[in-house]
Scaffold this active site. Structure first.
Site, PDB file in Angstrom:
ATOM      1  N   LYS A   1     -11.289   1.910  -6.140  1.00 18.12           N
ATOM      2  CA  LYS A   1     -10.795   0.530  -6.117  1.00 18.12           C
ATOM      3  C   LYS A   1     -10.579   0.107  -4.677  1.00 18.12           C
ATOM      4  O   LYS A   1      -9.814   0.733  -3.942  1.00 18.12           O
ATOM      5  CB  LYS A   1      -9.487   0.430  -6.910  1.00 18.12           C
ATOM      6  CG  LYS A   1      -8.959  -0.992  -7.051  1.00 18.12           C
ATOM      7  CD  LYS A   1      -7.745  -1.040  -7.960  1.00 18.12           C
ATOM      8  CE  LYS A   1      -7.258  -2.470  -8.153  1.00 18.12           C
ATOM      9  NZ  LYS A   1      -6.092  -2.540  -9.058  1.00 18.12           N
TER      10      LYS A   1
ATOM     11  N   ASP B   1       2.316  -8.093 -15.029  1.00 22.25           N
ATOM     12  CA  ASP B   1       0.958  -8.589 -15.322  1.00 22.25           C
ATOM     13  C   ASP B   1       0.381  -7.816 -16.499  1.00 22.25           C
ATOM     14  O   ASP B   1      -0.792  -7.439 -16.500  1.00 22.25           O
ATOM     15  CB  ASP B   1       0.076  -8.439 -14.080  1.00 22.25           C
ATOM     16  CG  ASP B   1      -1.174  -9.319 -14.165  1.00 22.25           C
ATOM     17  OD1 ASP B   1      -1.218 -10.198 -15.053  1.00 22.25           O
ATOM     18  OD2 ASP B   1      -2.092  -9.124 -13.357  1.00 22.25           O
TER      19      ASP B   1
END
Length: 461
Positions: A121, A226
């Site tokens: 990532k 989130d």
């Protein structure tokens, strides 16, 4: 910017040396001067400028000459520095296709020497789709000036720390392997994002496990902030895995209840629309233990027992203040438990002790009164003796001051005489005229230089 790893094969050792020099210069400069890059890289025979042209050709650097000639790193150059470090560490040996794109990051497949595939990532804060990082994230904390590359590095470090801690406490998260700059390497989750799933065999079970994860996080002192269908992975066996952790906050955050309710509402809305699930009216005073068994019980922030762990303290999540840190340290030491247990035990003993304390206080007060009477009489006698002593001391001081004043007057006379002597010597030396030429400063060892030396000596005397 597209990541083209083929360019990495053709970059030399000097290229990475110059990239590192630009990275070091960006700690104090938004645009690093080319002279500073040459000084930090210290390549022989001016080779830095030749390398800078090569890096500009591959778009690893950006040139800016608006105020002065300088360069800055691009995200592609920062990617190459992170990938090169990971390869040197032996974390992975090959970079594959891109498997995910988000508003804050890009995800690629990487492989090791033994063929195991992992996920890499790369955080890319500062995109046009998400530029309100300073107001929506707390990466900067007390800092005012910031750089997008630096913010991406902070986000990667925070996510790596959260992933490691959650894995140690038994949460379903990917296995964090390594972190460098804005790059995080983790195990690849064999599954799909929940947003891509159209049907589930047991939607009620998946729904309850997801709500259970929200409650478990709050019990350990964290809120995801989130937690939606885009950040939940599910495999063929309907096993749930959480991803994306940089935005997590503490339960002590001032908006913690709002974030908790928003995460719960996102799950309720998604399962109601996608899987046609119906939910009854909920009561906020429901016990948390019923969340895993009853579908109608909706978890609330006030009903969560937040004593299972203190991950917000360990990871310094946003919203965790120093006051709460002191309270947790007291709780760990056992002070709070001792205070709570001491209230109900030993009431009779406390009553007897209070009576004894009152009697002793009365006795002490009577003793103090007697001592004050005796000390008052002694104090009067001492005052009379002190007044006589002070009068004698004042007389002796006056005599000493008179003697000192006479000594001061004598010193002033000596100073005035020495000043008059110096003035007389200076007047005598001024009477001698010097007929040297205008170019006397050019003479070395002549009459003019000799006369100037004599004048200096006279003035010094």
């Amino acid at each position: 910017m597209k990541l083209d790893v083929d360019v990495l094969r053709y970059l030399s050792r000097e290229d990475f040396r110059v990239l590192t020099a630009v990275e070091m210069g960006m700690r104090n400069h938004e645009i690093v001067p080319s002279v500073l890059i040459d000084r930090i890289a210290s390549l022989k025979h001016g080779g830095t400028y030749k390398v800078l042209k090569n890096l500009l050709k591959h778009k690893l650097l950006h040139h800016d000459a608006s105020k002065y000639d300088g360069f800055r790193l691009t995200y592609l150059g920062y990617d190459f520095l992170a990938i090169k470090t990971m390869v040197n560490r032996g974390v992975f040996t090959a970079v594959g296709r891109q498997i995910g794109v988000g508003k804050e990051s890009d995800i690629f497949e990487v492989s090791r020497e033994d063929g195991t595939i992992m996920a890499m990532k790369l955080h890319r804060l500062g995109r046009t789709s998400f530029r309100a990082v300073k107001s929506k994230r707390d990466y900067l904390r007390h800092r005012n000036n910031y750089n997008w590359l630096y913010l991406s590095r902070l986000a990667a470090l925070k996510e790596y720390a959260f992933m490691k801690a959650l894995e140690e406490h038994g949460f379903p998260v990917p296995n964090a392997v390594d972190c460098n700059r804005h790059c995080v390497v983790m195990s690849l989750v064999q599954g799909y994002p929940l947003v891509q799933v159209k049907e589930l065999q047991n939607p009620e079970v998946v729904f309850e496990t997801i709500l259970g994860l929200i409650v478990r996080l709050a019990e350990h002192g964290l809120i995801h902030c989130d937690f939606n269908e885009f950040n939940i992975m599910i495999d063929d066996d309907e096993k749930v895995t959480m991803i994306d952790f940089p935005q997590m906050v503490s339960v002590s955050h001032r908006n913690a209840e709002m974030y908790f309710d928003r995460d719960v509402e996102c799950i309720y809305k998604f399962f109601g629309k996608r899987f046609k699930m119906t939910f009854e009216e909920h009561d906020d005073n429901v016990d948390v233990s019923e969340v895993d068994t009853d579908e109608s019980s909706r978890p609330s922030f006030s009903s969560v027992n937040k004593t299972a762990g203190f991950l917000d303290k360990e990871l310094a999540a946003s919203g965790f203040t120093r006051k709460e840190q002191d309270e947790i340290e007291r709780f760990i030491e056992g002070d709070i438990e001792d205070d709570a247990g001491g209230e109900g035990e030993g009431t009779e003993d406390n009553g007897h002790e209070s009576e004894l304390n009152q009697t002793t206080i009365k006795d002490l007060d009577s003793l103090k009164l007697e001592q004050e009477k005796t000390t008052s009489s002694h104090n009067e006698e001492d005052r009379i003796g002190e007044s006589q002593q002070t009068s004698n001391v004042s007389q002796s001081r006056e005599s000493e001051n008179e003697e000192e004043s006479e000594d001061v007057n004598d010193a002033q006379l000596v100073k005035s005489l020495t000043k008059q002597r110096r003035r007389a010597i200076a007047a005598a030396s001024r009477g001698r005229k010097n007929y040297a030429s205008r170019n006397s400063y050019k003479d070395k060892g002549g009459k003019s230089s000799h006369n100037s030396k004599i004048q200096k000596q006279l003035n010094s005397w």
